[in-house]
Design a protein around this motif. Structure first.
Motif, mmCIF file in Angstrom:
data_model
loop_
_atom_site.group_PDB
_atom_site.id
_atom_site.type_symbol
_atom_site.label_atom_id
_atom_site.label_comp_id
_atom_site.label_asym_id
_atom_site.label_seq_id
_atom_site.Cartn_x
_atom_site.Cartn_y
_atom_site.Cartn_z
ATOM 1 N N ASP A 198 12.570 -12.542 22.241
ATOM 2 C CA ASP A 198 11.366 -11.806 21.880
ATOM 3 C C ASP A 198 11.714 -10.442 21.275
ATOM 4 N N GLU A 199 12.740 -9.769 21.840
ATOM 5 C CA GLU A 199 13.152 -8.455 21.371
ATOM 6 C C GLU A 199 14.169 -8.569 20.237
ATOM 7 N N LEU A 200 15.092 -9.507 20.391
ATOM 8 C CA LEU A 200 16.183 -9.643 19.421
ATOM 9 C C LEU A 200 15.670 -9.959 18.024
ATOM 10 N N LEU A 201 14.666 -10.836 17.929
ATOM 11 C CA LEU A 201 14.187 -11.282 16.631
ATOM 12 C C LEU A 201 13.239 -10.297 15.959
ATOM 13 N N LEU A 202 12.923 -9.201 16.641
ATOM 14 C CA LEU A 202 12.136 -8.144 15.997
ATOM 15 C C LEU A 202 13.012 -7.287 15.096
ATOM 16 N N LYS A 203 14.325 -7.459 15.226
ATOM 17 C CA LYS A 203 15.270 -6.683 14.426
ATOM 18 C C LYS A 203 15.649 -7.467 13.175
ATOM 19 N N PRO A 204 15.608 -6.814 11.983
ATOM 20 C CA PRO A 204 16.024 -7.519 10.769
ATOM 21 C C PRO A 204 17.522 -7.834 10.805
ATOM 22 N N PRO A 205 17.942 -8.783 9.967
ATOM 23 C CA PRO A 205 17.199 -9.400 8.875
ATOM 24 C C PRO A 205 16.228 -10.473 9.366
ATOM 25 N N TYR A 206 15.101 -10.628 8.639
ATOM 26 C CA TYR A 206 14.130 -11.667 8.921
ATOM 27 C C TYR A 206 14.342 -12.803 7.909
ATOM 28 N N HIS A 207 14.261 -14.029 8.393
ATOM 29 C CA HIS A 207 14.433 -15.196 7.530
ATOM 30 C C HIS A 207 13.128 -16.000 7.514
ATOM 31 N N CYS A 222 9.625 -18.955 10.288
ATOM 32 C CA CYS A 222 10.060 -17.564 10.152
ATOM 33 C C CYS A 222 10.641 -17.075 11.477
ATOM 34 N N SER A 223 11.688 -16.257 11.386
ATOM 35 C CA SER A 223 12.310 -15.696 12.590
ATOM 36 C C SER A 223 11.510 -14.514 13.133
ATOM 37 N N TYR A 299 9.222 -9.678 1.261
ATOM 38 C CA TYR A 299 10.392 -10.536 1.416
ATOM 39 C C TYR A 299 11.008 -10.807 0.041
ATOM 40 N N GLN A 300 12.330 -10.932 0.016
ATOM 41 C CA GLN A 300 13.048 -11.193 -1.224
ATOM 42 C C GLN A 300 13.428 -12.667 -1.300
ATOM 43 N N SER A 301 13.228 -13.259 -2.485
ATOM 44 C CA SER A 301 13.571 -14.664 -2.680
ATOM 45 C C SER A 301 15.082 -14.862 -2.633
ATOM 46 N N VAL A 302 15.518 -15.877 -1.906
ATOM 47 C CA VAL A 302 16.934 -16.212 -1.789
ATOM 48 C C VAL A 302 17.258 -17.453 -2.606
ATOM 49 N N SER A 303 16.418 -18.480 -2.471
ATOM 50 C CA SER A 303 16.605 -19.716 -3.235
ATOM 51 C C SER A 303 15.294 -20.487 -3.243
ATOM 52 N N SER A 304 15.211 -21.489 -4.133
ATOM 53 C CA SER A 304 13.999 -22.303 -4.191
ATOM 54 C C SER A 304 14.319 -23.650 -4.814
ATOM 55 N N SER A 305 13.481 -24.629 -4.481
ATOM 56 C CA SER A 305 13.555 -25.959 -5.083
ATOM 57 C C SER A 305 12.122 -26.407 -5.343
ATOM 58 N N ASP A 306 11.931 -27.682 -5.615
ATOM 59 C CA ASP A 306 10.577 -28.175 -5.902
ATOM 60 C C ASP A 306 9.653 -28.064 -4.696
ATOM 61 N N PHE A 311 13.315 -17.108 1.814
ATOM 62 C CA PHE A 311 13.190 -15.656 1.657
ATOM 63 C C PHE A 311 13.956 -14.929 2.753
ATOM 64 N N ARG A 312 14.177 -13.643 2.514
ATOM 65 C CA ARG A 312 14.872 -12.788 3.485
ATOM 66 C C ARG A 312 14.334 -11.365 3.328
ATOM 67 N N ARG A 313 14.246 -10.675 4.463
ATOM 68 C CA ARG A 313 13.859 -9.256 4.444
ATOM 69 C C ARG A 313 14.823 -8.488 5.335
ATOM 70 N N ASP A 314 15.406 -7.382 4.815
ATOM 71 C CA ASP A 314 16.419 -6.621 5.553
ATOM 72 C C ASP A 314 15.899 -5.316 6.122
ATOM 73 N N VAL A 315 14.660 -4.954 5.789
ATOM 74 C CA VAL A 315 14.066 -3.717 6.292
ATOM 75 C C VAL A 315 13.037 -4.060 7.359
ATOM 76 N N GLU A 316 13.068 -3.336 8.460
ATOM 77 C CA GLU A 316 12.192 -3.633 9.600
ATOM 78 C C GLU A 316 10.719 -3.469 9.242
ATOM 79 N N LEU A 317 9.900 -4.359 9.767
ATOM 80 C CA LEU A 317 8.444 -4.271 9.630
ATOM 81 C C LEU A 317 7.864 -3.803 10.960
ATOM 82 N N LYS A 318 6.998 -2.800 10.897
ATOM 83 C CA LYS A 318 6.357 -2.293 12.103
ATOM 84 C C LYS A 318 4.861 -2.149 11.860
ATOM 85 N N LYS A 319 4.098 -2.372 12.923
ATOM 86 C CA LYS A 319 2.658 -2.184 12.816
ATOM 87 C C LYS A 319 2.350 -0.693 12.765
ATOM 88 N N PRO A 320 1.399 -0.275 11.918
ATOM 89 C CA PRO A 320 1.080 1.162 11.796
ATOM 90 C C PRO A 320 0.477 1.688 13.084
#
Length: 320
Positions: A198-207, A222-223, A299-306, A311-320
């Motif tokens: 619960d705590e560990l996955l609040l830390k980026p990177p997010y997948h 999503c992680s 989130y930044q695109s990493v790869s895609s297919s049909d 996606f991946r995000r390396d910056v933490e997201l926090k609620k305002p």
């Protein structure tokens, strides 16, 4: 400053969160003592510590700060135990015992920066453990930072008057040429010391991965549970109604799925689906999800297919 001379609520917090036998620090301390084979003493000047942290946190409730200080010191003790136990550097272990003598003294203070700091103080014959001024630092982040700082704690701290450094006082190079690059590595963490998922996955990177190959189902994995919760709430708000059904339910079933590895309520999947009773005219598309993931959540695109978008995000997201 004794706890009896502290403000009432703060003194209660020191008693319950710091000195009580079942407090985090008092539970972690015996393991370190047993591993080192010597006594360990922790010295805290609560008056100056709380003053420094109150200044940094805009006078937050001191009893809350006591609890967070206890958590940080607990993480430091876990980091010390792990570094010594797995023998990241056997010579470092020997140096610690040699310098500490019969008792390892820990002096708890506040770092001048957001990152914690640890260094050996020859004048006090002990470790200065400077806690982060950032009280929102995650436990896993503090544990990792303390381990790194410990491994460098015997490197002399430069002072403004120190222009030259005595190379003989640096960490031994085991006979290697000083010009050779030193190998860097991170110690393998002990799973027992890691925080809950619960705590560990609040830390980026997010997948995040989106699956959407047909017309009846879109699945988002999503992680980062808050990302999925935000998507679900937004889509539920704007989902159309199925007027072909007598009860007029939402046209798309939007469902969050609990993660199998968590202590509390954490989600790792979100599904958007339509069933046969919804009618052939109703289709579900991943396009709005892809737009929200990239355009709103960053989130930044990493790869895609049909049928799959990663996606991946390396910056933490926090609620305002």
């Amino acid at each position: 400053m004794s706890s009896s001379s502290l403000p009432f609520r703060t003194g209660i917090a020191v008693r319950d969160k710091w000195r009580a036998d079942d407090s985090p620090v008092q539970r972690a301390l015996p393991r370190v003592k047993e591993l080192l084979g010597i006594d360990v003493e922790i010295e805290v000047s609560w008056e100056s510590l709380l003053s420094d942290l109150n200044d940094a946190q805009n006078a937050i409730d001191s009893s809350v700060i006591v609890s967070s200080v206890a958590s940080d010191v607990e993480q430091f003790l876990h980091a010390l135990w792990e570094v010594v136990n797995i023998e990241v550097d056997p010579k470092w272990n020997d140096t610690l015992i040699e310098k500490a003598g019969r008792c390892l003294r820990l002096f708890i203070g506040v770092s001048k920066e957001d990152d914690p700091a640890v260094f050996w103080c020859s004048e006090k014959t002990g470790l200065d453990v400077c806690l982060s001024r950032n009280r929102s630092m995650l436990r896993a982040e503090a544990l990792s930072s303390f381990k790194t700082k410990l491994l460098h704690c015997f490197i002399p701290q430069p002072t403004p008057s120190d222009t030259w450094v005595d190379l003989s006082t640096t960490i031994p190079n085991n006979g290697k040429d000083a010009t050779e690059p030193r190998q860097s590595f991170d110690p393998m963490p002990d799973f027992k010391m890691l925080p809950k998922p619960d705590e560990l996955l609040l830390k980026p990177p997010y997948h995040l991965v989106v699956y959407g190959g047909g017309n009846a189902l879109v699945e988002i994995q999503c992680s980062h549970s808050p990302t999925l919760e935000m998507l679900a709430n937004y889509l539920k708000k704007w989902c159309k109604v199925n007027y072909q059904h007598v009860h007029k339910p939402p046209a798309v079933d939007i469902e969050l799925h609990p993660a199998m590895f968590s202590f509390g309520t954490v989600y790792d999947r979100l599904t958007l689906s339509v069933n046969e009773r919804s009618g052939h005219y109703i289709r579900v598309s991943p396009m709005i999800v892809l737009s929200l993931v990239e355009g709103v959540l960053g989130y930044q695109s990493v790869s895609s297919s049909d049928t799959r978008w990663t996606f991946r995000r390396d910056v933490e997201l926090k609620k305002p």
